[in-house]
Design an enzyme around this catalytic site. Sequence first.
Site, PDB file in Angstrom:
ATOM      1  N   ASP A  66       0.809  -1.207   0.000  1.00 30.05           N
ATOM      2  CA  ASP A  66       0.000   0.000   0.000  1.00 30.05           C
ATOM      3  C   ASP A  66       0.848   1.266   0.000  1.00 30.05           C
ATOM      4  O   ASP A  66       2.068   1.233   0.203  1.00 30.05           O
ATOM      5  CB  ASP A  66      -0.916   0.018   1.232  1.00 30.05           C
ATOM      6  CG  ASP A  66      -2.187  -0.782   1.033  1.00 30.05           C
ATOM      7  OD1 ASP A  66      -2.441  -1.191  -0.108  1.00 30.05           O
ATOM      8  OD2 ASP A  66      -2.911  -0.992   2.022  1.00 30.05           O
ATOM      9  N   LYS A  88      -3.591   3.308  -2.266  1.00 31.42           N
ATOM     10  CA  LYS A  88      -4.758   4.181  -2.368  1.00 31.42           C
ATOM     11  C   LYS A  88      -4.454   5.481  -1.641  1.00 31.42           C
ATOM     12  O   LYS A  88      -4.043   5.485  -0.493  1.00 31.42           O
ATOM     13  CB  LYS A  88      -5.989   3.542  -1.724  1.00 31.42           C
ATOM     14  CG  LYS A  88      -6.432   2.227  -2.321  1.00 31.42           C
ATOM     15  CD  LYS A  88      -7.698   1.756  -1.622  1.00 31.42           C
ATOM     16  CE  LYS A  88      -8.126   0.375  -2.094  1.00 31.42           C
ATOM     17  NZ  LYS A  88      -7.195  -0.670  -1.606  1.00 31.42           N
ATOM     18  N   GLY A 119       0.283  -0.453   5.805  1.00 33.29           N
ATOM     19  CA  GLY A 119       0.762   0.401   6.879  1.00 33.29           C
ATOM     20  C   GLY A 119      -0.034   0.180   8.156  1.00 33.29           C
ATOM     21  O   GLY A 119      -1.222  -0.119   8.126  1.00 33.29           O
ATOM     22  N   GLY A 120       0.644   0.298   9.293  1.00 33.86           N
ATOM     23  CA  GLY A 120      -0.040   0.116  10.570  1.00 33.86           C
ATOM     24  C   GLY A 120      -0.441  -1.322  10.802  1.00 33.86           C
ATOM     25  O   GLY A 120       0.358  -2.240  10.663  1.00 33.86           O
ATOM     26  N   THR A 149      -0.252  -0.126  15.167  1.00 33.69           N
ATOM     27  CA  THR A 149      -1.081   0.834  14.458  1.00 33.69           C
ATOM     28  C   THR A 149      -0.534   2.247  14.627  1.00 33.69           C
ATOM     29  O   THR A 149       0.183   2.550  15.595  1.00 33.69           O
ATOM     30  CB  THR A 149      -2.538   0.749  14.948  1.00 33.69           C
ATOM     31  OG1 THR A 149      -3.356   1.546  14.088  1.00 33.69           O
ATOM     32  CG2 THR A 149      -2.686   1.239  16.376  1.00 33.69           C
ATOM     33  N   MET A 201      -6.658   9.496   8.726  1.00 35.52           N
ATOM     34  CA  MET A 201      -7.033  10.065   7.427  1.00 35.52           C
ATOM     35  C   MET A 201      -7.969  11.261   7.602  1.00 35.52           C
ATOM     36  O   MET A 201      -8.938  11.434   6.869  1.00 35.52           O
ATOM     37  CB  MET A 201      -7.694   8.996   6.538  1.00 35.52           C
ATOM     38  CG  MET A 201      -6.802   7.785   6.287  1.00 35.52           C
ATOM     39  SD  MET A 201      -7.676   6.379   5.571  1.00 35.52           S
ATOM     40  CE  MET A 201      -8.567   5.744   7.014  1.00 35.52           C
ATOM     41  N   GLY A 230       4.297  10.331  10.779  1.00 32.51           N
ATOM     42  CA  GLY A 230       4.687   9.942  12.130  1.00 32.51           C
ATOM     43  C   GLY A 230       5.677   8.786  12.181  1.00 32.51           C
ATOM     44  O   GLY A 230       5.611   7.858  11.392  1.00 32.51           O
TER      45      GLY A 230
END
Length: 290
Positions: A66, A88, A119-120, A149, A201, A230
């Site tokens: 991703d 995305k 991610g996360g 996360t 988001m 981050g």
Amino acid sequence: MEDEYRGERGAARRSERLGEEGALGSRSRRHAPGRVLLVGAGPGDPELLTLRALRAIREADVIVYDHLVTPAVLDFAAARTAKLYVGKERDNHTLPQDDINDLLVALARAGKEVVRLKGGDPFVFGRGGEEMQALRRHGIACEVVPGITAACGIAAATGVPLTHRDHAHACVFVTGHLRDGSVNLDWEALARPLQTVVVYMGLKGLAIFARELIAHGLAADTPAMVVENGTTPEQRVVTATLATLPAAAVAQRLCSPTLVVVGAVVRLREASPTICLAGADESAPSLLAG
């Protein structure tokens, strides 16, 4: 070229093409059944990968990854591993979700060890649940490898605990936009006192988010922050009040990916402004090397 890979037939063509290019791993060469691992890549800093995630990345035949997966994480993949980007961003999807599901199924049916790298954590606003359901419907073996996360990683990197006996008895994770693109949340529940609200988001809808929380009773001077990139060396943090945060984020020209944190715990950052995991000591040896 992108249309060639849309839909189930397109996913199968992509899988066949990978085989023709020699990207089949050891699992494929043995003609063993393929499987898909939904792997959390953590919040960005490669040092925050779990050992299970690292092993999965190193053993993968194909990595389907991703937008939020950093290059440093992908660097752990073996030279023989094929990497397929299906990221995305808001209003810009490389492949629709249904086509990604079809691609994972086709790759597994071709006998590959597939790592779906996110991610996360895959199950925290990562669509991992949707992909797991799709794989199960097609009888594909699926394993979930949790990751740190973004909220937890960024809390550590900024020195802002998500809960605290004096400031926050609860913590709520929400997404900044829903499946239909709206920002229609349970504002009364989110405006309750003594809790931390974390928005994934949420940059684009930040002004709406702040306005609605204030309208539903949360004090305008509640501490709040936005964190860009981050846990990485590019991390930027903007702190303000709930009322002033949207303008502060615009003034600093913040860009996605970001995480928004609202609550009294943000004040604790002032007491420990130097706490940061990312790039804290570049001279220190990495446990992930080798």
